[in-house]
Design a protein around this motif. Structure first.
Motif, PDB file in Angstrom:
ATOM      1  N   ALA A   1       0.333  10.554  26.469  1.00  0.00           N
ATOM      2  CA  ALA A   1       1.721  10.811  26.866  1.00  0.00           C
ATOM      3  C   ALA A   1       1.765  11.954  27.883  1.00  0.00           C
ATOM      4  N   ASP A   2       0.964  12.991  27.641  1.00  0.00           N
ATOM      5  CA  ASP A   2       0.946  14.134  28.568  1.00  0.00           C
ATOM      6  C   ASP A   2       0.388  13.727  29.934  1.00  0.00           C
ATOM      7  N   LYS A   3      -0.623  12.858  29.921  1.00  0.00           N
ATOM      8  CA  LYS A   3      -1.200  12.396  31.202  1.00  0.00           C
ATOM      9  C   LYS A   3      -0.181  11.550  31.963  1.00  0.00           C
ATOM     10  N   ILE A   4       0.573  10.720  31.242  1.00  0.00           N
ATOM     11  CA  ILE A   4       1.614   9.911  31.896  1.00  0.00           C
ATOM     12  C   ILE A   4       2.638  10.852  32.543  1.00  0.00           C
ATOM     13  N   TYR A   5       3.030  11.884  31.797  1.00  0.00           N
ATOM     14  CA  TYR A   5       4.024  12.836  32.313  1.00  0.00           C
ATOM     15  C   TYR A   5       3.468  13.560  33.548  1.00  0.00           C
ATOM     16  N   GLU A   6       2.207  13.957  33.465  1.00  0.00           N
ATOM     17  CA  GLU A   6       1.572  14.633  34.606  1.00  0.00           C
ATOM     18  C   GLU A   6       1.576  13.707  35.834  1.00  0.00           C
ATOM     19  N   CYS A   7       1.255  12.440  35.633  1.00  0.00           N
ATOM     20  CA  CYS A   7       1.247  11.481  36.758  1.00  0.00           C
ATOM     21  C   CYS A   7       2.642  11.305  37.353  1.00  0.00           C
ATOM     22  N   ALA A   8       3.667  11.422  36.513  1.00  0.00           N
ATOM     23  CA  ALA A   8       5.048  11.240  36.981  1.00  0.00           C
ATOM     24  C   ALA A   8       5.556  12.455  37.737  1.00  0.00           C
ATOM     25  N   THR A   9       4.944  13.610  37.491  1.00  0.00           N
ATOM     26  CA  THR A   9       5.536  14.849  38.012  1.00  0.00           C
ATOM     27  C   THR A   9       4.631  15.606  38.982  1.00  0.00           C
ATOM     28  N   SER A  10       3.368  15.177  39.137  1.00  0.00           N
ATOM     29  CA  SER A  10       2.529  15.883  40.112  1.00  0.00           C
ATOM     30  C   SER A  10       1.640  14.907  40.848  1.00  0.00           C
ATOM     31  N   GLU A  11       1.024  15.411  41.908  1.00  0.00           N
ATOM     32  CA  GLU A  11       0.112  14.563  42.680  1.00  0.00           C
ATOM     33  C   GLU A  11      -1.154  14.360  41.874  1.00  0.00           C
ATOM     34  N   THR A  12      -1.476  13.125  41.589  1.00  0.00           N
ATOM     35  CA  THR A  12      -2.707  12.804  40.856  1.00  0.00           C
ATOM     36  C   THR A  12      -3.364  11.637  41.592  1.00  0.00           C
ATOM     37  N   PRO A  13      -4.626  11.333  41.278  1.00  0.00           N
ATOM     38  CA  PRO A  13      -5.250  10.172  41.919  1.00  0.00           C
ATOM     39  C   PRO A  13      -4.563   8.861  41.512  1.00  0.00           C
ATOM     40  N   VAL A  14      -4.963   7.773  42.158  1.00  0.00           N
ATOM     41  CA  VAL A  14      -4.420   6.452  41.787  1.00  0.00           C
ATOM     42  C   VAL A  14      -4.860   6.099  40.357  1.00  0.00           C
ATOM     43  N   HIS A  15      -6.131   6.326  40.052  1.00  0.00           N
ATOM     44  CA  HIS A  15      -6.661   5.975  38.730  1.00  0.00           C
ATOM     45  C   HIS A  15      -6.865   7.251  37.909  1.00  0.00           C
ATOM     46  N   ASN A  16      -6.323   7.292  36.696  1.00  0.00           N
ATOM     47  CA  ASN A  16      -6.333   8.516  35.892  1.00  0.00           C
ATOM     48  C   ASN A  16      -6.871   8.260  34.483  1.00  0.00           C
TER      49      ASN A  16
END
Ligand SMILES: NC(=O)c1ccc[n+]([C@@H]2O[C@H](COP(=O)([O-])OP(=O)(O)OC[C@H]3O[C@@H](n4cnc5c(N)ncnc54)[C@H](OP(=O)(O)O)[C@@H]3O)[C@@H](O)[C@H]2O)c1
Length: 285
Positions: A231-246
């Motif tokens: 859930a935290d990783k999903i939130y991080e992907c929604a709110t910051s720049e992350t790679p395409v694959h996480n």
């Protein structure tokens, strides 16, 4: 103004945790599920709309999207989380079961994305996060059909990431390792007994070995993996720049590192040593 996320599969597991996480952070949440009448926890939260959405039912998708837009005015982020797994050899899965898994895990992602994208294009911004699996990074033995659905969504994610970047819509995947969510693998033991005695014995032996390896890998990261990490990783992907694959989880992160550091066949040879019992041969020719 608060941002809004639509999440599929919020009745349990990562979907429910993600809904609570976004809500805690002050987001509006369209928490969708097949049976909202059973939900008792998310319905108590102020900024959460609990509504029905079956990813295989276009009518329910349109209704949930319309209802969410009427309530919150926009959808900033879509999380395609709904999905299920299963342990069985390819031959043990019936044609019907394979098609049903594709309807949810692959076509379901496409159905919901198709319903939300025109809205995101109109607003010229948006983010789609597809929850795949470490089984979308490598073909997992005894989960070949499941792996194939997650590979499909990994490919979809990557292609769409290119297509939609110029339109200011980011498309990413989150690839969890093994997590003890409530029902993810609940209905699979029967499948391992399918087929003739030879097939069933082979499946059982592989399964016992793989379960041991998965447990060991998960435990290498410390305590048993906590689904909140996803859930935290999903939130991080929604709110910051992350790679395409996480990838998320010690097991998925380790696999991703191995895969990145080795030629493809060397990676598979190393995996064969881990994933197959010692008396079974590797997969090199
Ligand atoms: N747990 C793991 O180890 C793991 C690892 C890697 C990836 N994943 C992926 O993570 C995602 C979430 O799984 P989870 O572990 O959180 O399992 P879970 O607790 O079983 O949650 C799965 C959710 O998907 C929903 N769902 C299934 N079919 C649906 C459909 N046709 N339409 C709408 N919703 C549907 C379920 O709803 P109902 O209540 O209506 O059945 C449930 O809410 C899945 O895509 C799974 O493949 C899980």
């Amino acid at each position: 103004m608060n941002k809004t996320v639509l999440i599929t599969g919020c009745s349990s597991g990562f979907g429910k945790l993600a809904a609570k996480t976004f809500s805690d952070k002050g987001w509006n949440v369209i928490a969708t599920m097949r049976s909202p009448e059973r939900e008792t926890e998310l319905t108590k939260l102020d900024n959460v709309l609990v509504t029905r959405l079956d990813v295989t039912d276009a009518g329910s998708i349109k209704q949930a999207v319309d209802e969410g837009l009427a309530r919150f005015g926009a959808i900033d982020v879509l999380v395609n989380n709904a999905g299920y797994g299963g342990h069985a050899l390819f031959e043990q899965a019936t044609d019907e079961a394979i098609r049903a898994m594709y309807e949810t895990n692959v076509f379901g992602v496409m159905n919901v994305s198709r319903a939300v994208l025109p809205h995101m294009r109109r607003r010229q911004e948006g983010c789609i996060i597809n929850v795949t699996s470490m089984a979308g990074m490598m073909g997992l033995p005894n989960s070949s059909v499941y792996s194939s659905t997650k590979f499909a969504v990994e490919g979809l994610t990557e292609g769409m990431a290119f297509e939609y970047k110029p339109l200011n819509i980011t498309v990413k995947s989150v690839l969890p390792g093994a997590y003890p969510t409530t029902r993810f693998n609940a209905n699979t033991d029967d499948d391992l007994n399918a087929g003739d005695d030879e097939l069933s014995a082979h499946a059982q032996k592989l399964h016992a070995h793989i379960q041991g390896v998965v447990k060991q890998m998960a435990e290498q990261g410390g305590a048993v993996a906590d689904p909140q990490e996803v859930a935290d990783k999903i939130y991080e992907c929604a709110t910051s720049e992350t790679p395409v694959h996480n990838p998320v989880g010690s097991d998925a992160e380790m696999l991703a590192q191995m895969k990145a550091s080795l030629p493809q066949q060397a990676f598979l040879d190393q995996i064969a040593e881990i994933a197959l019992p010692a008396d079974m041969e590797g997969i090199s020719a």
